[in-house]
Write a protein that holds these residues in place. Structure first.
Motif, PDB file in Angstrom:
ATOM      1  N   GLN A 108       0.831  -1.209   0.000  1.00 51.53           N
ATOM      2  CA  GLN A 108       0.000   0.000   0.000  1.00 51.53           C
ATOM      3  C   GLN A 108       0.863   1.256   0.000  1.00 51.53           C
ATOM      4  OE1 GLN A 108      -2.107   1.299   3.605  1.00 51.53           O
ATOM      5  NE2 GLN A 108      -4.020   1.153   2.449  1.00 51.53           N
ATOM      6  N   LYS A 109       1.952   1.226   0.738  1.00 50.09           N
ATOM      7  CA  LYS A 109       2.834   2.388   0.868  1.00 50.09           C
ATOM      8  C   LYS A 109       3.393   2.824  -0.484  1.00 50.09           C
ATOM      9  CE  LYS A 109       7.025   3.921   3.294  1.00 50.09           C
ATOM     10  NZ  LYS A 109       8.075   3.545   4.276  1.00 50.09           N
ATOM     11  N   THR A 110       3.665   1.855  -1.361  1.00 44.43           N
ATOM     12  CA  THR A 110       4.238   2.187  -2.660  1.00 44.43           C
ATOM     13  C   THR A 110       3.255   2.947  -3.544  1.00 44.43           C
ATOM     14  OG1 THR A 110       3.493   0.148  -3.758  1.00 44.43           O
ATOM     15  CG2 THR A 110       5.622   0.077  -2.585  1.00 44.43           C
ATOM     16  N   GLY A 111       1.962   2.760  -3.326  1.00 41.77           N
ATOM     17  CA  GLY A 111       0.958   3.339  -4.201  1.00 41.77           C
ATOM     18  C   GLY A 111       0.822   2.631  -5.533  1.00 41.77           C
ATOM     19  N   ALA A 112       1.542   1.518  -5.702  1.00 39.33           N
ATOM     20  CA  ALA A 112       1.538   0.812  -6.986  1.00 39.33           C
ATOM     21  C   ALA A 112       0.553  -0.342  -7.026  1.00 39.33           C
ATOM     22  CB  ALA A 112       2.947   0.294  -7.296  1.00 39.33           C
ATOM     23  N   TRP A 113      -0.084  -0.640  -5.917  1.00 36.77           N
ATOM     24  CA  TRP A 113      -1.020  -1.759  -5.846  1.00 36.77           C
ATOM     25  C   TRP A 113      -2.310  -1.347  -5.126  1.00 36.77           C
ATOM     26  CZ3 TRP A 113       4.230  -2.819  -5.305  1.00 36.77           C
ATOM     27  CH2 TRP A 113       4.756  -3.835  -6.110  1.00 36.77           C
ATOM     28  N   ARG A 114      -3.410  -1.903  -5.545  1.00 37.59           N
ATOM     29  CA  ARG A 114      -4.610  -1.902  -4.714  1.00 37.59           C
ATOM     30  C   ARG A 114      -4.464  -3.074  -3.771  1.00 37.59           C
ATOM     31  NH1 ARG A 114      -9.810  -0.650  -3.585  1.00 37.59           N
ATOM     32  NH2 ARG A 114     -11.354  -2.332  -3.367  1.00 37.59           N
TER      33      ARG A 114
END
Length: 546
Positions: free
Chosen positions: A318-324
């Motif tokens: 989640q922290k990366t913002g690259a995945w739901r």
């Protein structure tokens, strides 16, 4: 005659209470054919109090001692129960919540009326134990008061015999005749309480030490960008499932057949073992250990962890913002605030999957339906981006009856098809009357969960799918027969060779089943090793070309 008979009963009751062990395997006849030093010491104290003004104190001491002895017996019985299920003693500070878990098991295996009956029966038993031991201690005190001289001589003789037996190491088969188990038991309990109170401070120090806390988001999990990463826990999937001489061949054959099919379709896998912090139950302790990189061995640690801000494996995505990030939690039946701690954008619990079928004992939703719902609600949505999912497969949770059967993926619908399947299944109470049946149904439940997961990957997985599946803990000792420890299998499965290339240095074995000599890690080691393998290591210079 009745007077002597009642005195004999009182003496036997006190003797049995003092000599009662706190482990199931120690409940043997020789354990009760010993001399308890606590009994000798207790008689000596009463004799020293004597009559007169101190006689009033002497009348109160036996009542207090009998009640205390009754409470000690209750604690020993709790230990025996925990030893049978969790292979450890009951923790006076941390384990009260697990009694609620045990009540849930009773309710699912015996029905609400049966569970209430057991609870009422236990409360009545505790009350009767306290009354019986208090009566026994008071009665023996009255006998001592009338026969003080004889009691003093007998106490001196027994004390001398105890000292001689202790000095010479005299044994009654495998156990020493000179017993001091109750004193040791109470000493262990005092130390346990102190350790429980100290553990909070120790855990705070451990939690503060996190090498990945300061790693920037753009350096986390760079080796998995664009992939769908699924972490699936299979309830009670332990080393016994793949190595037990009776159960292992069937489960191993299932995994070998699945491995052949997956390899033919271009998949590769690596497997090993992780040592779980829990045994027989307490799945959330394993889930949090795997996710946090900390050894979550008790409820106090779990509460402190989930009320903090430590980065978990799932929250790193989640922290990366690259995945739901989503959670499939069929065992959750009410509000679950921990979802925020684990960094899950959305949690689908038993109420949010659209399931219209029956419960299967403890399990509110069958595994195959949970996976079908995941596909319908998230994974199969057109135009979606990469996702990370934590999926709990709960059908292999005890009491392992009734067990769903595998359906065609287009047959599942809203789950109402399971009504007839549940009716056809075995009755939990009947299964749990026979250890052999328990082991058989456990194995069948594991086969169902594995089949559900593997056929899901075969049908819906693609070149961007990465699956990590593992057990949370070994099943109860009725299944394991106290063999093969606390290890659980863990497997990484992917179609893209680059995914497994990154873990080539782990030494994990090819295939879906780890062999007996496969590497064994503590479960809390996985988070850091996974983050290191698929991202930049803490302190390393930012990498390029990824």
């Amino acid at each position: 005659m009745a007077h002597h008979g009642a005195t004999a009963v009182a003496a036997l009751v006190v003797l049995a209470a003092l000599l009662l062990p706190n482990k199931l395997g120690h409940l043997t006849a020789p354990m009760f054919l010993r001399i308890p030093v606590e009994g000798i010491f207790g008689v000596a104290v009463l004799l020293l109090l004597g009559p007169g003004r101190r006689g009033r104190v002497r009348r109160l001491v036996p009542a207090f001692a009998g009640t205390a002895l009754g409470l000690m017996v209750v604690l020993k019985l709790l230990d025996i129960g925990f030893d049978a299920v969790y292979k450890r003693p009951f923790d006076l500070v941390l384990d009260w919540i697990l009694l609620d878990d045990g009540q849930s098991f009773l309710r699912d295996s015996m029905g609400p009326a049966g569970a209430i009956g057991v609870v009422v029966g236990v409360l009545v038993l505790v009350f009767l134990l306290l009354v019986l031991l208090t009566w026994a201690a008071v009665r023996l005190n009255r006998v001592l008061a009338r026969h003080g001289a004889a009691a003093a001589g007998g106490t001196l003789v027994l004390g001398t015999v105890w000292v001689v037996c202790a000095a010479l190491g005299v044994r009654n088969t495998a156990v020493p005749v000179a017993a001091g188990g109750s004193a040791e038991f109470l000493q262990d309990r005092v130390q346990q309480v102190r350790a429980g109170l100290r553990d909070k401070e120790e855990f705070a120090r451990e939690s503060a030490d996190d090498d990945f806390a300061g790693v920037p988001a753009d350096r986390l999990l760079t080796g998995l960008r664009g992939k769908d990463v699924l972490f699936a826990f299979i309830e009670s999937y332990g080393r016994s499932a793949v190595q037990d001489p009776e159960m292992g061949p069937r489960v191993s054959a299932l995994l070998a057949d699945a491995d052949r099919r997956l390899r033919a379709a271009g998949w590769s896998s690596r497997s090993a073992f992780l040592t779980s912090p829990t045994y027989g139950g307490g799945s959330w302790l394993a889930h949090s250990t795997f996710n946090s990189g900390l050894w979550i061995k008790n409820q106090q640690r779990y509460r402190n962890l989930t009320s903090g801000d430590r980065m978990t494996l799932t929250s790193a995505f989640q922290k990366t913002g690259a995945w739901r990030t989503v959670g499939i939690m069929p065992g959750v039946t009410r509000s679950w605030p921990e979802g925020k701690f684990y960094g899950l954008d959305h949690v689908y619990d038993s109420r949010g999957m659209g399931y219209k079928g029956p419960k299967f004992s403890w399990t509110p939703v069958p595994d195959q339906y949970s996976l079908s719902a995941f596909e319908r609600l998230e994974h199969g949505r057109p135009g979606r981006g990469p996702m990370m999912a934590e999926i709990i497969l709960a059908s292999s949770h005890n009491p392992w009856a009734p067990i769903p059967r595998t359906l065609g993926w287009d047959e599942i619908g809203d789950g109402s098809v399971y009504d007839a399947i549940a009716e056809e299944g075995k009755d939990p109470q009947e299964v749990w009357e026979d250890p052999a049946r328990i082991r058989t149904e456990y194995r069948r439940a594991i086969e169902y969960s594995l089949t559900s997961l593997i056929t899901y990957v075969e049908k819906y997985g693609d070149e961007n799918t990465v699956l990590v599946f593992l057990g949370d803990h070994q099943p109860v000792s009725t299944v394991t027969e106290d063999k093969l420890g606390r290890d659980v299998p863990v497997t990484i499965l992917a179609r893209d060779p680059a995914v497994l290339d990154r873990v080539s240095g782990w030494g994990w074995q090819p295939g879906l089943k780890p062999g007996p000599d496969a590497p064994v890690w503590r479960m809390d080691a996985f988070r850091d090793r996974f983050l290191s393998a698929y991202g930049d290591r803490p302190g390393a210079a930012p990498s390029t070309g990824r």
